[in-house]
Design a protein around this motif. Structure first.
Motif, PDB file in Angstrom:
ATOM      1  N   GLN A  63       0.838  -1.202   0.000  1.00 32.06           N
ATOM      2  CA  GLN A  63       0.000   0.000   0.000  1.00 32.06           C
ATOM      3  C   GLN A  63       0.874   1.254   0.000  1.00 32.06           C
ATOM      4  OE1 GLN A  63      -2.923   0.017   3.120  1.00 32.06           O
ATOM      5  NE2 GLN A  63      -3.349  -2.161   2.853  1.00 32.06           N
ATOM      6  N   ILE A  64       0.469   2.250  -0.760  1.00 31.59           N
ATOM      7  CA  ILE A  64       1.244   3.487  -0.872  1.00 31.59           C
ATOM      8  C   ILE A  64       1.364   4.178   0.491  1.00 31.59           C
ATOM      9  CG2 ILE A  64      -0.685   4.992  -1.502  1.00 31.59           C
ATOM     10  CD1 ILE A  64       2.892   5.042  -3.005  1.00 31.59           C
ATOM     11  N   GLY A  65       0.382   3.995   1.347  1.00 27.88           N
ATOM     12  CA  GLY A  65       0.450   4.575   2.685  1.00 27.88           C
ATOM     13  C   GLY A  65       1.603   4.022   3.507  1.00 27.88           C
ATOM     14  N   HIS A  66       1.968   2.772   3.272  1.00 26.39           N
ATOM     15  CA  HIS A  66       3.108   2.183   3.976  1.00 26.39           C
ATOM     16  C   HIS A  66       4.414   2.840   3.525  1.00 26.39           C
ATOM     17  CE1 HIS A  66       0.370  -0.560   5.735  1.00 26.39           C
ATOM     18  NE2 HIS A  66       0.373  -1.473   4.785  1.00 26.39           N
ATOM     19  N   TYR A  67       4.518   3.113   2.223  1.00 27.52           N
ATOM     20  CA  TYR A  67       5.694   3.832   1.720  1.00 27.52           C
ATOM     21  C   TYR A  67       5.767   5.216   2.372  1.00 27.52           C
ATOM     22  CZ  TYR A  67       6.508   0.523  -2.152  1.00 27.52           C
ATOM     23  OH  TYR A  67       6.803  -0.583  -2.905  1.00 27.52           O
ATOM     24  N   ALA A  68       4.631   5.900   2.407  1.00 31.82           N
ATOM     25  CA  ALA A  68       4.589   7.249   2.975  1.00 31.82           C
ATOM     26  C   ALA A  68       4.947   7.245   4.457  1.00 31.82           C
ATOM     27  CB  ALA A  68       3.201   7.862   2.762  1.00 31.82           C
ATOM     28  N   ARG A  69       4.427   6.269   5.208  1.00 30.59           N
ATOM     29  CA  ARG A  69       4.710   6.200   6.637  1.00 30.59           C
ATOM     30  C   ARG A  69       6.197   5.933   6.887  1.00 30.59           C
ATOM     31  NH1 ARG A  69       1.393   2.440   8.122  1.00 30.59           N
ATOM     32  NH2 ARG A  69      -0.312   3.889   8.402  1.00 30.59           N
ATOM     33  N   ALA A  70       6.784   5.011   6.138  1.00 30.52           N
ATOM     34  CA  ALA A  70       8.214   4.707   6.306  1.00 30.52           C
ATOM     35  C   ALA A  70       9.062   5.927   5.983  1.00 30.52           C
ATOM     36  CB  ALA A  70       8.619   3.520   5.434  1.00 30.52           C
ATOM     37  N   ALA A  71       8.735   6.629   4.904  1.00 35.06           N
ATOM     38  CA  ALA A  71       9.479   7.841   4.540  1.00 35.06           C
ATOM     39  C   ALA A  71       9.339   8.898   5.629  1.00 35.06           C
ATOM     40  CB  ALA A  71       8.983   8.382   3.203  1.00 35.06           C
ATOM     41  N   TRP A  72       8.149   9.044   6.189  1.00 32.02           N
ATOM     42  CA  TRP A  72       7.913  10.024   7.252  1.00 32.02           C
ATOM     43  C   TRP A  72       8.710   9.659   8.497  1.00 32.02           C
ATOM     44  CZ3 TRP A  72       5.323   9.509  12.009  1.00 32.02           C
ATOM     45  CH2 TRP A  72       5.099  10.720  12.675  1.00 32.02           C
ATOM     46  N   LEU A  73       8.670   8.379   8.883  1.00 31.73           N
ATOM     47  CA  LEU A  73       9.403   7.936  10.071  1.00 31.73           C
ATOM     48  C   LEU A  73      10.908   8.183   9.942  1.00 31.73           C
ATOM     49  CD1 LEU A  73       7.534   4.598  10.812  1.00 31.73           C
ATOM     50  CD2 LEU A  73       7.619   6.608  12.312  1.00 31.73           C
ATOM     51  N   LEU A  74      11.421   8.062   8.716  1.00 31.72           N
ATOM     52  CA  LEU A  74      12.858   8.265   8.473  1.00 31.72           C
ATOM     53  C   LEU A  74      13.193   9.715   8.133  1.00 31.72           C
ATOM     54  CD1 LEU A  74      13.494   4.988   6.468  1.00 31.72           C
ATOM     55  CD2 LEU A  74      14.223   5.489   8.817  1.00 31.72           C
ATOM     56  N   GLU A  75      12.176  10.573   8.176  1.00 31.13           N
ATOM     57  CA  GLU A  75      12.334  12.004   7.913  1.00 31.13           C
ATOM     58  C   GLU A  75      12.937  12.284   6.533  1.00 31.13           C
ATOM     59  OE1 GLU A  75      14.551  13.428  11.290  1.00 31.13           O
ATOM     60  OE2 GLU A  75      12.836  13.194  12.627  1.00 31.13           O
ATOM     61  N   LEU A  76      12.482  11.519   5.541  1.00 27.19           N
ATOM     62  CA  LEU A  76      12.883  11.777   4.158  1.00 27.19           C
ATOM     63  C   LEU A  76      12.009  12.910   3.648  1.00 27.19           C
ATOM     64  CD1 LEU A  76      13.227   8.123   2.813  1.00 27.19           C
ATOM     65  CD2 LEU A  76      15.018   9.646   3.654  1.00 27.19           C
ATOM     66  N   ARG A  77      12.562  14.091   3.593  1.00 28.38           N
ATOM     67  CA  ARG A  77      11.777  15.292   3.312  1.00 28.38           C
ATOM     68  C   ARG A  77      11.529  15.560   1.828  1.00 28.38           C
ATOM     69  NH1 ARG A  77      11.558  17.065   8.309  1.00 28.38           N
ATOM     70  NH2 ARG A  77      13.340  17.259   9.656  1.00 28.38           N
ATOM     71  N   ASP A  78      12.263  14.932   0.958  1.00 26.46           N
ATOM     72  CA  ASP A  78      12.152  15.268  -0.457  1.00 26.46           C
ATOM     73  C   ASP A  78      11.654  14.108  -1.310  1.00 26.46           C
ATOM     74  OD1 ASP A  78      14.370  13.687  -0.109  1.00 26.46           O
ATOM     75  OD2 ASP A  78      15.630  14.811  -1.483  1.00 26.46           O
ATOM     76  N   VAL A  79      10.851  13.238  -0.748  1.00 25.53           N
ATOM     77  CA  VAL A  79      10.358  12.077  -1.478  1.00 25.53           C
ATOM     78  C   VAL A  79       9.295  12.511  -2.473  1.00 25.53           C
ATOM     79  CG1 VAL A  79       9.064   9.931  -1.241  1.00 25.53           C
ATOM     80  CG2 VAL A  79      10.903  10.457   0.347  1.00 25.53           C
ATOM     81  N   ARG A  80       9.461  12.073  -3.711  1.00 29.73           N
ATOM     82  CA  ARG A  80       8.484  12.368  -4.763  1.00 29.73           C
ATOM     83  C   ARG A  80       8.274  11.126  -5.608  1.00 29.73           C
ATOM     84  NH1 ARG A  80       6.847  17.296  -5.079  1.00 29.73           N
ATOM     85  NH2 ARG A  80       8.101  19.022  -4.389  1.00 29.73           N
ATOM     86  N   LEU A  81       7.024  10.887  -5.970  1.00 27.95           N
ATOM     87  CA  LEU A  81       6.701   9.834  -6.913  1.00 27.95           C
ATOM     88  C   LEU A  81       6.235  10.483  -8.202  1.00 27.95           C
ATOM     89  CD1 LEU A  81       4.731   7.274  -4.734  1.00 27.95           C
ATOM     90  CD2 LEU A  81       7.062   7.084  -5.575  1.00 27.95           C
ATOM     91  N   LEU A  82       6.909  10.221  -9.272  1.00 28.28           N
ATOM     92  CA  LEU A  82       6.548  10.738 -10.581  1.00 28.28           C
ATOM     93  C   LEU A  82       6.452  12.245 -10.619  1.00 28.28           C
ATOM     94  CD1 LEU A  82       3.792   8.131 -11.433  1.00 28.28           C
ATOM     95  CD2 LEU A  82       6.190   8.106 -12.100  1.00 28.28           C
ATOM     96  N   GLY A  83       7.224  12.889  -9.784  1.00 26.01           N
ATOM     97  CA  GLY A  83       7.266  14.349  -9.783  1.00 26.01           C
ATOM     98  C   GLY A  83       6.014  15.003  -9.224  1.00 26.01           C
ATOM     99  N   GLY A  84       5.074  14.223  -8.685  1.00 28.39           N
ATOM    100  CA  GLY A  84       3.836  14.808  -8.202  1.00 28.39           C
ATOM    101  C   GLY A  84       3.599  14.562  -6.736  1.00 28.39           C
ATOM    102  N   LEU A  85       3.349  13.326  -6.370  1.00 34.80           N
ATOM    103  CA  LEU A  85       3.048  12.993  -4.995  1.00 34.80           C
ATOM    104  C   LEU A  85       4.254  13.226  -4.119  1.00 34.80           C
ATOM    105  CD1 LEU A  85       1.134  11.670  -2.927  1.00 34.80           C
ATOM    106  CD2 LEU A  85       2.051   9.472  -3.641  1.00 34.80           C
ATOM    107  N   SER A  86       4.082  13.983  -3.058  1.00 36.73           N
ATOM    108  CA  SER A  86       5.176  14.297  -2.157  1.00 36.73           C
ATOM    109  C   SER A  86       4.872  13.818  -0.751  1.00 36.73           C
ATOM    110  CB  SER A  86       5.406  15.814  -2.084  1.00 36.73           C
ATOM    111  OG  SER A  86       5.773  16.312  -3.333  1.00 36.73           O
ATOM    112  N   VAL A  87       5.921  13.466  -0.035  1.00 39.60           N
ATOM    113  CA  VAL A  87       5.816  13.113   1.381  1.00 39.60           C
ATOM    114  C   VAL A  87       6.747  14.066   2.105  1.00 39.60           C
ATOM    115  CG1 VAL A  87       6.213  11.355   3.116  1.00 39.60           C
ATOM    116  CG2 VAL A  87       5.380  10.689   0.856  1.00 39.60           C
ATOM    117  N   HIS A  88       6.197  14.904   2.977  1.00 43.32           N
ATOM    118  CA  HIS A  88       7.007  15.862   3.706  1.00 43.32           C
ATOM    119  C   HIS A  88       6.948  15.563   5.201  1.00 43.32           C
ATOM    120  CE1 HIS A  88       7.780  18.507   0.316  1.00 43.32           C
ATOM    121  NE2 HIS A  88       6.509  18.333  -0.027  1.00 43.32           N
ATOM    122  N   ALA A  89       8.106  15.428   5.807  1.00 41.41           N
ATOM    123  CA  ALA A  89       8.180  15.264   7.261  1.00 41.41           C
ATOM    124  C   ALA A  89       8.486  16.630   7.856  1.00 41.41           C
ATOM    125  CB  ALA A  89       9.261  14.263   7.629  1.00 41.41           C
ATOM    126  N   GLU A  90       7.612  17.084   8.714  1.00 44.46           N
ATOM    127  CA  GLU A  90       7.827  18.415   9.308  1.00 44.46           C
ATOM    128  C   GLU A  90       7.896  18.325  10.793  1.00 44.46           C
ATOM    129  OE1 GLU A  90       5.166  21.309   7.732  1.00 44.46           O
ATOM    130  OE2 GLU A  90       5.314  20.454   5.752  1.00 44.46           O
TER     131      GLU A  90
END
Length: 90
Positions: A63-90
């Motif tokens: 599930q894409i939410g699992h990718y987003a949660r893992a990226a957030w937990l690791l504080e990956l601030r610049d994650v982008r999928l296909l140049g559109g969907l972003s995951v920002h840890a703040e």
């Protein structure tokens, strides 16, 4: 007749699959840099160790939410999928 999953009927475009694989590799790299095992990050994310393994491989069944949660937990601030969907840890 067994149920078919959407990606079995219509595979993901290569660009999307490559983005998932790249994201999985980034998550694995950052996890290792922090000295976390797959099991530890999986526990933090609330998923199984097998799902974490599949996530790091970029599998489309995760599930894409699992990718987003893992990226957030690791504080990956610049994650982008296909140049559109972003995951920002703040």
């Amino acid at each position: 007749m067994p149920k078919l999953r959407a990606f079995e009927i219509s595979p993901l475009p290569l660009e999307v699959q490559a983005s998932l694989e790249h994201l999985g590799q980034r998550i694995a790299k950052e996890r290792k840099a922090r000295g976390l095992s797959q099991r530890e990050l999986a526990d933090m994310a609330g998923i199984s160790a097998q799902t974490m393994m599949f996530l790091e491989q970029g599998r489309p069944t995760v599930q894409i939410g699992h990718y987003a949660r893992a990226a957030w937990l690791l504080e990956l601030r610049d994650v982008r999928l296909l140049g559109g969907l972003s995951v920002h840890a703040e």
